[in-house]
Design an enzyme around this catalytic site. Structure first.
Site, mmCIF file in Angstrom:
data_model
loop_
_atom_site.group_PDB
_atom_site.id
_atom_site.type_symbol
_atom_site.label_atom_id
_atom_site.label_comp_id
_atom_site.label_asym_id
_atom_site.label_seq_id
_atom_site.Cartn_x
_atom_site.Cartn_y
_atom_site.Cartn_z
ATOM 1 N N HIS A 92 0.887 -1.160 0.000
ATOM 2 C CA HIS A 92 0.000 0.000 0.000
ATOM 3 C C HIS A 92 0.923 1.207 0.000
ATOM 4 O O HIS A 92 1.649 1.436 0.973
ATOM 5 C CB HIS A 92 -0.913 -0.016 1.225
ATOM 6 N N GLU A 95 1.466 3.503 2.970
ATOM 7 C CA GLU A 95 1.908 2.944 4.258
ATOM 8 C C GLU A 95 3.422 2.830 4.185
ATOM 9 O O GLU A 95 3.966 1.895 3.597
ATOM 10 C CB GLU A 95 1.207 1.603 4.506
ATOM 11 N N HIS A 199 2.943 -3.328 6.736
ATOM 12 C CA HIS A 199 1.895 -2.333 6.489
ATOM 13 C C HIS A 199 1.872 -1.295 7.605
ATOM 14 O O HIS A 199 2.664 -1.360 8.544
ATOM 15 C CB HIS A 199 0.526 -3.010 6.436
ATOM 16 N N GLU A 289 1.345 -4.803 10.882
ATOM 17 C CA GLU A 289 0.857 -3.417 10.886
ATOM 18 C C GLU A 289 1.685 -2.688 11.934
ATOM 19 O O GLU A 289 1.572 -2.974 13.123
ATOM 20 C CB GLU A 289 -0.627 -3.385 11.273
HETATM 21 ZN ZN LIG Z 1 -1.839 -1.950 4.182
#
Ligand SMILES: [Zn+2]
Ligand SMILES: *[C@@H]1O[C@H](CO)[C@@H](O)[C@H](O)[C@H]1NC(C)=O
Ligand SMILES: *[C@@H]1O[C@H](CO)[C@@H](O)[C@H](O)[C@H]1NC(C)=O
Ligand SMILES: *[C@@H]1O[C@H](CO)[C@@H](O)[C@H](O)[C@H]1NC(C)=O
Ligand SMILES: *[C@@H]1O[C@H](CO)[C@@H](O)[C@H](O)[C@H]1NC(C)=O
Length: 451
Positions: A92, A95, A199, A289
């Site tokens: 992404h 990110e 992420h 994350e």
């Molecule tokens: Zn992501």
């Protein structure tokens, strides 16, 4: 004024430092755009040519290279017994923390080789593939960095790459993007054993499955693999070493007491990369994350590095869990494409030996039965005990002589070929279940905000 007066001395000092430490990489804590990242990666590949190999696995929609830097004692090619590990960040584009963390990890590894015992052991016994950005177009497209959502999450064709892979549980009718195809091809070129995908936007280590069917537990709001114990351990290994991934976590977002979650329990998604790795590529992957804010200010980057450094290193070491070895026929030839699985841990696509006859199975200490099967022949069962205190930097080594007499038909190596929905084909798809519309709404919202 004072600064100016000192400039001469500073240059002199820098010159001396430069002469004394010619190979010290200098990577600052700022965001590195594609060109700066390329300069850094090329410098590393040049300065540390014996332990690194830089290559591009393909191009983004807008023609940017998808760089991978490999670090290892034999960086250019696989060596028997040396497991392949990978980190992928920035799929992404907005990110951004993972992208810089991986650049710093590269610097840390190459500058500590031969100086730090842990790093030296890792490099001697592991081949580490690092892809700082899977979505360089998205990163460059971000106009205004934002903690929650910026344009740039998607690739150059506005596709979310973490929804773009084939899905084992339901048909994922999307146009496969160049970045996705590049990764899928890359997965065929190496026997990756362990991976993480970095992420931002939350603080949690999420493990497969992201999608599922009742057979994997969706009626209980989760979707678990037969290797759930290993996945929880892996996620914990990362989360427990990062002081940020426990306790309060992100404001107004879901809390995860231990910093880990099953992907589906958090929210289901279709076409994710971690499920694809586990199901089709024999590679255990988790999703990390790492920051509440997706695109934090540059001043925060050094803090993120300090919070994640120990976790990043410790997680790589886990590629040495369990058991590994080669399968041979009676004349001592390695046998490719032999199914080697642990009983009661059948994978959707059976895990098979690679072209060198090698298998790698990530397992926690305990006693297991391996089921070694050449398609068309009787399975060979053999016991293995993974010791409590496993050796560092190597899984238990167990070569297997396949007890077959006579001529063994050559087995074609069919790499990732696997029936579309083999194991669970008879189970109803989770999408057939009725869901309240509020739930769907929340799921949609989560899709935008996270993973
Ligand atoms: Zn992501
Ligand atoms: C590579 O070496 C050059 C010349 O010695 C040095 O200027 C540069 O900082 C080094 N870069 C990296 C990334 O190691
Ligand atoms: C790592 O490998 C190098 C090169 O083969 C060797 O000289 C060194 O002793 C090894 N270090 C460790 C800690 O095994
Ligand atoms: C896949 O999507 C395309 C374009 O949206 C659509 O035309 C096609 O009918 C879909 N196929 C299936 C099997 O759902
Ligand atoms: C061993 O694996 C093969 C191939 O996956 C399977 O057909 C067979 O039932 C397994 N045997 C046992 C005893 O688990």
């Amino acid at each position: 004024m004072e600064v100016r007066a000192c400039a001469g001395k500073m240059d002199f000092a820098r010159l001396w430092l430069g002469l004394l430490l010619p190979l010290v990489a200098t990577l600052d804590f700022s965001y590195h755009h594609q060109e700066e990242m390329e300069v850094f990666l090329k410098n590393v590949a040049q300065n540390y040519s014996s332990i690194t190999h830089l290559h591009s696995i393909g191009k983004s929609v807008k023609g940017r290279n998808l760089w991978v830097l490999v670090v290892g004692r034999s960086p250019k090619e696989h060596r028997i017994g040396i497991p392949e590990f990978k980190y992928v960040a920035n799929m992404h584009g907005d990110e951004t923390v993972g992208r810089e963390l991986l650049l710093h990890l590269i610097e840390y590894l190459v500058t500590h080789d031969g100086k730090d015992l842990e790093v030296t052991n890792l490099i001697n016994n592991t081949r580490i593939h690092i892809m700082p950005s899977m979505n360089p177009d998205g990163f460059e497209a971000v106009r205004k960095p934002d903690c929650f959502y910026s344009n740039g999450r998607e690739n150059g064709n506005f596709y979310d790459l973490n929804r773009n892979f084939p899905d084992a549980f339901e048909f994922n009718n999307v146009s496969r993007q160049p970045e996705t195809m590049a990764v899928m091809e890359w997965l065929k070129t190496e026997t990756f054993v362990l991976s993480a995908n970095l992420h931002g936007g939350a603080l949690v280590a999420s493990y497969p499955f992201d999608n599922g069917v009742p057979g994997t537990g969706t009626l209980h709001s989760r979707s678990l693999t037969p290797d759930d114990d290993v996945f929880q351990y892996l996620a914990n290994t990362y989360a427990s070493r990062n002081p940020n991934m426990k306790g309060d976590q992100c404001k107004n977002k879901m809390n995860f007491p231990d910093g880990i979650t099953n992907g589906y329990s958090w929210y289901p998604l279709k076409g994710g990369m971690q499920d694809y790795n586990y199901i089709w590529a024999q590679c255990f992957e988790i999703t990390l994350e790492l920051s509440c804010c997706k695109y934090p200010r540059e001043e925060k980057l050094s803090t993120f590095w300090n919070l994640n450094k120990a976790s990043l290193i410790e997680y790589i070491k886990q590629v040495h869990l369990g058991v590994k070895g080669q399968v041979f026929d009676q004349s001592g030839n390695p046998l490719p494409n032999v199914i080697v699985e642990v009983q009661d841990r059948k994978h959707i696509c059976p895990y098979k030996t690679n072209k060198f006859g090698e298998y790698y199975l990530l397992l926690l200490p305990g006693s297991y039965t391996l089921n070694v099967t050449v398609p068309g022949h009787h399975p060979h069962l053999t016991k293995v005990i993974i010791p409590q205190k496993s050796q560092d930097f190597s899984a238990l080594k167990k070569d297997i002589l396949f007890p077959f007499r006579g001529q063994l038909d050559p087995v074609p190596v069919s790499n990732l070929a696997c029936p579309r929905i083999p194991l669970y084909s008879n189970l109803p798809s989770h999408s057939a279940a009725t869901k309240p519309s509020l739930f769907l709404f929340l799921v949609t919202l989560f899709h935008i905000l996270f993973k």
